[in-house]
Motif scaffolding. Structure first.
Motif, PDB file in Angstrom:
ATOM      1  N   ARG A   1      14.767  -0.293  -8.845  1.00  0.00           N
ATOM      2  CA  ARG A   1      15.163   0.731  -7.877  1.00  0.00           C
ATOM      3  C   ARG A   1      15.650   0.059  -6.595  1.00  0.00           C
ATOM      4  N   ASP A   2      16.908   0.290  -6.262  1.00  0.00           N
ATOM      5  CA  ASP A   2      17.514  -0.331  -5.091  1.00  0.00           C
ATOM      6  C   ASP A   2      17.335   0.602  -3.899  1.00  0.00           C
ATOM      7  N   THR A   3      16.572   0.159  -2.909  1.00  0.00           N
ATOM      8  CA  THR A   3      16.327   0.970  -1.716  1.00  0.00           C
ATOM      9  C   THR A   3      16.961   0.361  -0.473  1.00  0.00           C
ATOM     10  N   GLY A   4      17.787  -0.672  -0.663  1.00  0.00           N
ATOM     11  CA  GLY A   4      18.388  -1.341   0.474  1.00  0.00           C
ATOM     12  C   GLY A   4      17.573  -2.509   0.981  1.00  0.00           C
ATOM     13  N   GLU A   5      16.383  -2.707   0.403  1.00  0.00           N
ATOM     14  CA  GLU A   5      15.559  -3.842   0.772  1.00  0.00           C
ATOM     15  C   GLU A   5      16.073  -5.092   0.057  1.00  0.00           C
TER      16      GLU A   5
ATOM     17  N   ALA B   1       6.743  -0.774  -6.227  1.00  0.00           N
ATOM     18  CA  ALA B   1       6.023  -2.046  -6.368  1.00  0.00           C
ATOM     19  C   ALA B   1       7.011  -3.196  -6.418  1.00  0.00           C
ATOM     20  N   ILE B   2       6.625  -4.325  -5.809  1.00  0.00           N
ATOM     21  CA  ILE B   2       7.435  -5.540  -5.837  1.00  0.00           C
ATOM     22  C   ILE B   2       7.261  -6.200  -7.207  1.00  0.00           C
ATOM     23  N   PRO B   3       8.327  -6.514  -7.937  1.00  0.00           N
ATOM     24  CA  PRO B   3       8.179  -7.206  -9.224  1.00  0.00           C
ATOM     25  C   PRO B   3       7.399  -8.506  -9.058  1.00  0.00           C
ATOM     26  N   ILE B   4       6.446  -8.759  -9.939  1.00  0.00           N
ATOM     27  CA  ILE B   4       5.551  -9.904  -9.765  1.00  0.00           C
ATOM     28  C   ILE B   4       6.281 -11.228  -9.932  1.00  0.00           C
TER      29      ILE B   4
ATOM     30  N   ILE C   1       9.979  -1.658  -8.601  1.00  0.00           N
ATOM     31  CA  ILE C   1       9.537  -0.889  -9.762  1.00  0.00           C
ATOM     32  C   ILE C   1       9.061   0.455  -9.225  1.00  0.00           C
ATOM     33  N   GLN C   2       9.668   1.542  -9.683  1.00  0.00           N
ATOM     34  CA  GLN C   2       9.252   2.879  -9.220  1.00  0.00           C
ATOM     35  C   GLN C   2       8.310   3.490 -10.242  1.00  0.00           C
TER      36      GLN C   2
END
Length: 494
Positions: free
Chosen positions: A218-222, A269-272, A227-228
């Motif tokens: 999921r691209d939120t601009g960050e 969530a940030i991918p591990i 992971i949504q």
């Protein structure tokens, strides 16, 4: 409590109906049995039991609480001096009749501070010797960090390193024989798969919640794709693990999308794998070093891709190239579309900063670029990310306008000194905008550098190119505005 019974006349009156119902039930008994058999042959899906996963993962998850130091300011009535209230309102030199003489002020002292609770969060062990992963925003600006284990033991932690860009932090406590979580592969996740979170929402430590994966990348601009999930995550869950059905950690719970501040069905969530790459650098150097090539980029829309002949609306559109930067030295130009970098496909424009950032500064990397209808391979020497630079806006000198055309543009040549300042060759500057060009968003002052796959040299050649454009098909104009360049699709008027 009253009880109700049925009278005998009532029973006799409805006996035939009841008998008929019984006969119908007997007559359709085989059908009912067949339906029962079918249901037995296709049992309902059994929901997963998370108890074993939680029992194994729970000891690896910790509660994190932080404190902050705040200055203590004495207010009205504060301190032992009964006349402090007067001095608070009337100034330090106030002296009333019968009031004891105020002593000479002592040299200014540093303001006193007190320690107050700052916040709570979560984390998890990634090694047996006490290294813990959490979010940067959980521990940033904290005076002290305290880690509480599930068995009740509490430790004071030290920060090994933090990375604000990915919101990852690595902290450590002085212990051994901890139970680290097994690191999984987030690339194997699929929408609809079950996942669970363990953390300390609102300080309620060792709380487990479950849900499904709602979206991947999921691209939120960050800086990183997330992971949504629809796993219930609330303040205090930040830094805790997202775990799959194998009991492996696949992400760090980091954000929620909410209008109320509480959970509303969307957590990120940030991918591990991305987090572990950051953690490895933090553990080795205490900081993260990233690469850069000196470009500003944007998205490639489908209309633009069609106009410039790009097979798919993928890649990163180069809107600006930093003068004398790595990309400039490699020959990259505004309007190019970067398709691959270091052999990795750029599907979304946001993929490029991550891939370039992971490249070691000083190394060389090949990138495949779409330019004027064909692919070009360029080699760039990656520099170290320090700061961004931008060019100042320049304007062309007034010259006689060229006649309006089918695109609705009145243009002039770009002055030679302006070309040098902008680092371009040729192009035309827009003076008037009407019709299709105005509808497409072009403005006076824009510089048109290319039409479809042909570079624009001057106003005369631009007019020739426009006159040959087929009607009913959008043309791709490479337009520079300020220090940004963008492909714009404009359909010639009939």
């Amino acid at each position: 409590m009253k009880s109700h019974s049925v009278s005998k006349p009532f029973f006799r009156r409805f006996a035939p109906v009841l008998l008929s119902a019984a006969m119908l039930t007997g007559a359709y008994g085989p059908i009912a049995q067949a339906q029962t058999s079918t249901a037995t042959a296709n049992p309902a899906v059994v929901l997963p039991d998370f108890s074993d996963i939680i029992a194994k993962a729970d000891p690896a998850v910790v509660n994190i609480r932080t404190t902050a130091s705040v200055p203590v300011r004495s207010g009205p009535g504060g301190g032992a001096d009964p006349y402090e209230l007067f001095r608070w309102f009337f100034g330090p030199d106030f002296q009333a009749p019968g009031m004891p003489q105020q002593p000479q002020p002592s040299p200014r002292q540093a303001p006193e501070e007190r320690t107050v609770p700052r916040g709570v969060g979560s984390g998890f062990f990634i090694s047996a010797d006490g290294y813990i992963l959490t979010n940067n925003h959980v521990v940033s600006d904290a005076a002290d960090i305290y880690v509480t284990l599930t068995d009740g033991r509490e430790f004071k932690a030290k920060v090994i390193g933090t990375d604000e860009r990915t919101d990852v932090a690595l902290i450590k406590i002085d212990t051994k024989d901890m139970t680290p979580l097994t690191v999984g592969d987030p690339k194997q996740l699929k929408k609809g798969q079950w996942v669970l979170a363990i953390g300390s929402p609102f300080g309620l430590d060792s709380t487990a919640t479950a849900g499904i994966v709602s979206a991947i990348s999921r691209d939120t601009g960050e800086y990183l794709p997330f992971i949504q999930t629809d796993v219930a995550v609330n303040p205090g869950n930040s830094g805790g693990p997202l775990i799959n059905l194998k009991g492996e950690v696949v992400g760090i719970n980091s954000q929620i999308v909410s209008r109320s501040g509480g959970f509303m069905g969307i957590s990120l969530a940030i991918p591990i794998d991305e987090a572990m790459r950051v953690a490895d650098q933090l553990r080795a150097d205490g900081k993260v070093t990233r690469g850069r090539i000196g470009v500003q980029i944007g998205e490639v829309g489908k209309d633009v891709a069609d106009a410039i002949g790009l097979p798919k609306a993928e890649g990163a559109l180069v809107s600006n190239v930093e003068p004398d930067g790595p990309a400039d030295d490699a020959g990259l130009k505004a309007g190019d579309v970067i398709l691959t970098f270091k052999g990795e496909t750029i599907k979304r424009w946001s993929d490029l900063p991550r891939i370039v950032g992971e490249t070691k500064p000083g190394s060389r990397a090949d990138m495949e670029v779409w330019r004027r209808g064909k692919t070009v391979t360029l080699s760039v020497k990656v520099a170290q990310l320090t700061s961004q630079s931008s060019e100042s806006e320049s304007k062309a000198k007034a010259e006689p306008e060229h006649a309006d055309n089918a695109l609705g543009l009145g243009v002039v040549d770009v002055a030679a000194d302006v070309q040098r300042k902008l680092g371009i060759k040729g192009g035309v500057q827009v003076r008037t905008v009407t019709g299709a060009a105005q509808a497409a968003g072009l403005q006076p002052g824009d510089i048109v550098l290319a039409v479809n796959n042909t570079d624009v040299t001057d106003a005369s050649q631009f007019g020739t190119l426009v006159s040959k454009l087929p009607k009913g098909k959008a043309a791709g104009l490479l337009v520079r505005r300020g220090d940004q360049a963008q492909w714009v699709a404009v359909e010639p008027s009939k």
